[in-house]
Design an enzyme around this catalytic site. Structure first.
Site, PDB file in Angstrom:
ATOM      1  N   GLU A   1       0.766  -0.725   7.399  1.00  0.00           N
ATOM      2  CA  GLU A   1       0.810  -1.642   8.560  1.00  0.00           C
ATOM      3  C   GLU A   1       1.899  -2.699   8.428  1.00  0.00           C
ATOM      4  O   GLU A   1       2.439  -3.148   9.462  1.00  0.00           O
ATOM      5  CB  GLU A   1      -0.560  -2.303   8.798  1.00  0.00           C
ATOM      6  CG  GLU A   1      -0.986  -3.329   7.762  1.00  0.00           C
ATOM      7  CD  GLU A   1      -1.478  -2.696   6.470  1.00  0.00           C
ATOM      8  OE1 GLU A   1      -1.611  -1.452   6.411  1.00  0.00           O
ATOM      9  OE2 GLU A   1      -1.707  -3.456   5.503  1.00  0.00           O
TER      10      GLU A   1
ATOM     11  N   HIS B   1       0.724   3.945  -2.876  1.00  0.00           N
ATOM     12  CA  HIS B   1       0.571   5.342  -2.469  1.00  0.00           C
ATOM     13  C   HIS B   1       1.563   6.227  -3.240  1.00  0.00           C
ATOM     14  O   HIS B   1       1.191   7.254  -3.824  1.00  0.00           O
ATOM     15  CB  HIS B   1       0.807   5.470  -0.956  1.00  0.00           C
ATOM     16  CG  HIS B   1       0.757   6.860  -0.422  1.00  0.00           C
ATOM     17  ND1 HIS B   1      -0.272   7.337   0.335  1.00  0.00           N
ATOM     18  CD2 HIS B   1       1.645   7.892  -0.529  1.00  0.00           C
ATOM     19  CE1 HIS B   1      -0.040   8.600   0.665  1.00  0.00           C
ATOM     20  NE2 HIS B   1       1.122   8.954   0.165  1.00  0.00           N
TER      21      HIS B   1
ATOM     22  N   TYR C   1       0.312  20.453  -3.712  1.00  0.00           N
ATOM     23  CA  TYR C   1       0.618  19.735  -2.472  1.00  0.00           C
ATOM     24  C   TYR C   1       0.637  20.672  -1.265  1.00  0.00           C
ATOM     25  O   TYR C   1       1.645  20.830  -0.559  1.00  0.00           O
ATOM     26  CB  TYR C   1       1.965  19.015  -2.606  1.00  0.00           C
ATOM     27  CG  TYR C   1       2.135  17.818  -1.706  1.00  0.00           C
ATOM     28  CD1 TYR C   1       3.138  17.786  -0.734  1.00  0.00           C
ATOM     29  CD2 TYR C   1       1.313  16.701  -1.821  1.00  0.00           C
ATOM     30  CE1 TYR C   1       3.317  16.690   0.089  1.00  0.00           C
ATOM     31  CE2 TYR C   1       1.489  15.603  -1.000  1.00  0.00           C
ATOM     32  CZ  TYR C   1       2.480  15.592  -0.051  1.00  0.00           C
ATOM     33  OH  TYR C   1       2.658  14.497   0.749  1.00  0.00           O
TER      34      TYR C   1
ATOM     35  N   HIS D   1      -0.945  15.502   5.441  1.00  0.00           N
ATOM     36  CA  HIS D   1      -1.029  14.115   5.935  1.00  0.00           C
ATOM     37  C   HIS D   1      -1.964  14.017   7.129  1.00  0.00           C
ATOM     38  O   HIS D   1      -2.140  12.934   7.698  1.00  0.00           O
ATOM     39  CB  HIS D   1       0.362  13.615   6.366  1.00  0.00           C
ATOM     40  CG  HIS D   1       1.329  13.468   5.250  1.00  0.00           C
ATOM     41  ND1 HIS D   1       2.229  14.456   4.912  1.00  0.00           N
ATOM     42  CD2 HIS D   1       1.526  12.463   4.379  1.00  0.00           C
ATOM     43  CE1 HIS D   1       2.943  14.059   3.888  1.00  0.00           C
ATOM     44  NE2 HIS D   1       2.550  12.848   3.540  1.00  0.00           N
TER      45      HIS D   1
ATOM     46  N   HIS E   1       0.986   9.107  -6.383  1.00  0.00           N
ATOM     47  CA  HIS E   1       1.453  10.507  -6.446  1.00  0.00           C
ATOM     48  C   HIS E   1       1.881  10.836  -7.877  1.00  0.00           C
ATOM     49  O   HIS E   1       1.618  11.934  -8.387  1.00  0.00           O
ATOM     50  CB  HIS E   1       2.620  10.756  -5.491  1.00  0.00           C
ATOM     51  CG  HIS E   1       2.225  11.024  -4.069  1.00  0.00           C
ATOM     52  ND1 HIS E   1       1.263  11.936  -3.713  1.00  0.00           N
ATOM     53  CD2 HIS E   1       2.669  10.489  -2.913  1.00  0.00           C
ATOM     54  CE1 HIS E   1       1.131  11.965  -2.394  1.00  0.00           C
ATOM     55  NE2 HIS E   1       1.978  11.089  -1.886  1.00  0.00           N
TER      56      HIS E   1
ATOM     57  N   ASP F   1      -7.401  -4.599   4.151  1.00  0.00           N
ATOM     58  CA  ASP F   1      -7.653  -3.863   5.396  1.00  0.00           C
ATOM     59  C   ASP F   1      -7.721  -2.376   5.076  1.00  0.00           C
ATOM     60  O   ASP F   1      -7.314  -1.953   4.000  1.00  0.00           O
ATOM     61  CB  ASP F   1      -6.549  -4.130   6.432  1.00  0.00           C
ATOM     62  CG  ASP F   1      -5.169  -3.776   5.880  1.00  0.00           C
ATOM     63  OD1 ASP F   1      -4.320  -4.682   5.792  1.00  0.00           O
ATOM     64  OD2 ASP F   1      -4.964  -2.597   5.514  1.00  0.00           O
TER      65      ASP F   1
ATOM     66  N   ASP G   1      -4.390  -2.753  -2.025  1.00  0.00           N
ATOM     67  CA  ASP G   1      -4.249  -3.643  -0.862  1.00  0.00           C
ATOM     68  C   ASP G   1      -5.524  -3.568  -0.047  1.00  0.00           C
ATOM     69  O   ASP G   1      -5.561  -2.978   1.036  1.00  0.00           O
ATOM     70  CB  ASP G   1      -3.050  -3.197  -0.018  1.00  0.00           C
ATOM     71  CG  ASP G   1      -2.959  -3.959   1.315  1.00  0.00           C
ATOM     72  OD1 ASP G   1      -2.510  -3.352   2.312  1.00  0.00           O
ATOM     73  OD2 ASP G   1      -3.373  -5.137   1.357  1.00  0.00           O
TER      74      ASP G   1
ATOM     75  N   ASP H   1       0.828  -1.216   0.000  1.00  0.00           N
ATOM     76  CA  ASP H   1       0.000   0.000   0.000  1.00  0.00           C
ATOM     77  C   ASP H   1       0.858   1.261   0.000  1.00  0.00           C
ATOM     78  O   ASP H   1       0.443   2.304  -0.536  1.00  0.00           O
ATOM     79  CB  ASP H   1      -1.026  -0.012   1.140  1.00  0.00           C
ATOM     80  CG  ASP H   1      -0.451  -0.270   2.526  1.00  0.00           C
ATOM     81  OD1 ASP H   1      -1.235  -0.458   3.473  1.00  0.00           O
ATOM     82  OD2 ASP H   1       0.792  -0.299   2.671  1.00  0.00           O
TER      83      ASP H   1
HETATM   84  C1  LIG Z   1       1.581   5.599   2.941  1.00  0.00           C
HETATM   85  C2  LIG Z   1       2.884   6.095   2.395  1.00  0.00           C
HETATM   86  C3  LIG Z   1       3.306   7.430   2.972  1.00  0.00           C
HETATM   87  O1  LIG Z   1       2.593   8.142   3.620  1.00  0.00           O
HETATM   88  O2  LIG Z   1       4.632   7.743   2.706  1.00  0.00           O
HETATM   89  C4  LIG Z   1       5.167   8.852   3.336  1.00  0.00           C
HETATM   90  C5  LIG Z   1       5.893   8.683   4.551  1.00  0.00           C
HETATM   91  C6  LIG Z   1       6.018   7.325   5.156  1.00  0.00           C
HETATM   92  C7  LIG Z   1       6.487   9.803   5.149  1.00  0.00           C
HETATM   93  C8  LIG Z   1       6.342  11.060   4.561  1.00  0.00           C
HETATM   94  C9  LIG Z   1       5.607  11.237   3.376  1.00  0.00           C
HETATM   95  C10 LIG Z   1       4.997  10.134   2.771  1.00  0.00           C
HETATM   96  C11 LIG Z   1       4.170  10.320   1.511  1.00  0.00           C
HETATM   97  O3  LIG Z   1       4.362   9.554   0.536  1.00  0.00           O
HETATM   98  O4  LIG Z   1       3.310  11.230   1.510  1.00  0.00           O
HETATM   99 ZN   LIG Z   2       1.927  10.785   0.112  1.00  0.00          ZN
END
Ligand SMILES: CCC(=O)Oc1c(C)cccc1C(=O)O
Ligand SMILES: [Zn+2]
Length: 308
Positions: free
Chosen positions: A190, A147, A162, A235, A151, A185, A182, A143
């Site tokens: 995870e 992700h 962004y 986020h 992007h 869940d 995925d 996942d």
């Molecule tokens: C689910 C993937 C994710 O969030 O990756 C990031 C992490 C682990 C830290 C900072 C940024 C990202 C991102 O891709 O936005």
């Molecule tokens: Zn991201």
């Protein structure tokens, strides 16, 4: 003509065995997948702890086409899951790579030192090793790979800026397509998050509050549009559209929802779209594809998170 395509085996981050699309040249096997249409290759590199300036690093190779070492685990999963996400977009929507033009998909693992991050840099994916406590090798979660590659899809379609609400939508679409890839869940990351603790995750689409994300506009976090403010909380506020996606998927099912989300991303959303215009784009996409029952389900989902 000489066939260079080969099929190798590898051990992933979680110790699992995987078959890999590799390439053989001068008795050396490369994590270089030439099996996809339109000549797009999927290629995986090792940065040996280097920083941005040393990207992409070195091709990951093996003399025996057996990628079993500890060092190779992160590359095995980055390579395999990139292929899985390519196949998801191609099989589900007919999209050929992230740009729909067969662009090469490049990944680099072992980026930085104890780096608890993964990213799409604008032209490739990078994966840190994690510090071993917060994260283990970040490419070990499909996942997360979905992700990051989403992007790239967003950057070649809606181009959601962004920051603030468009940035939270950018984040949410990456989480939502991470779920579609995925879908066993509602959790994100995870498989590699806190290797010493089971059952937790980076985020949850079904319960954003569990990881300190809002799940309603009443809890929207007005953070500064700075790096320390997570660019206006991209986020954090993504919990709100993520929860709307959870409601939508539960209401109309994964198959209809993924078509609606893909149509919104590729047809209606624009760089400055906010939560309200995303709601409208998804309602319109639902109406276009599946009629008013689906459109009403989308409308209700967003009303439930306080977006009208
Ligand atoms: C689910 C993937 C994710 O969030 O990756 C990031 C992490 C682990 C830290 C900072 C940024 C990202 C991102 O891709 O936005
Ligand atoms: Zn991201």
């Amino acid at each position: 003509n000489v066939v260079h395509e080969a099929s190798g085996t590898g051990t992933g981050v979680l110790g699992d065995s995987k078959t890999l699309n590799t390439y053989v040249y001068n008795n050396t096997y490369y994590l270089f997948d030439t099996t996809k249409p339109m000549n797009g290759v999927i290629e995986t590199f090792d940065n040996y702890g280097g920083q941005y300036s040393s990207l992409p690093g070195y091709y990951v190779t093996d003399s025996g086409n057996t990628f079993y070492s500890e060092r190779q685990k992160a590359a095995v999963d980055a390579h395999y899951y990139a292929g899985e996400v390519f196949d998801y977009y191609y099989d589900t929507f007919g999209r050929v790579s992230y740009d729909n033009q067969g662009a090469d998909i490049r990944s680099t693992v072992h980026y930085g030192s104890n780096y608890n991050n993964a990213a799409w840099t604008g032209n490739q994916m990078i994966y840190g090793d994690g510090d071993g406590s917060t994260f283990t090798y970040l490419s070990g979660a499909d996942d997360i790979v979905a992700h990051e590659l989403t992007h790239a899809v967003t950057d070649t379609t809606a181009e959601l800026v962004y920051e603030n609400q468009s940035g939270a939508l950018n984040e949410s679409f990456s989480d939502v397509f991470g779920f579609f890839v995925d879908s066993e869940d509602w959790l994100m990351g995870e498989d590699v998050y806190t290797p010493g603790t089971s059952g937790d995750a980076l985020r949850s689409l079904s319960n954003p509050n569990a990881y300190n994300q809002p799940d309603h506009m009443d809890e929207y976090r007005n953070l500064p549009n700075t790096e320390s403010g997570d660019w206006g909380g991209v986020h954090i506020n993504s919990g709100i559209p993520n929860k709307a996606a959870y409601y939508t998927i539960n209401s109309i099912g994964i198959s209809k929802a993924e078509d609606i989300y893909y149509r919104a991303l590729t047809v209606y959303l624009t760089p400055s779209s906010n939560f309200s215009s995303a709601r409208q784009a998804l309602i319109q996409s639902a109406q276009d594809l599946y009629g008013s029952q689906a459109a009403n389900a989308v409308s209700n989902a967003w009303s439930n998170v306080g977006v009208n």
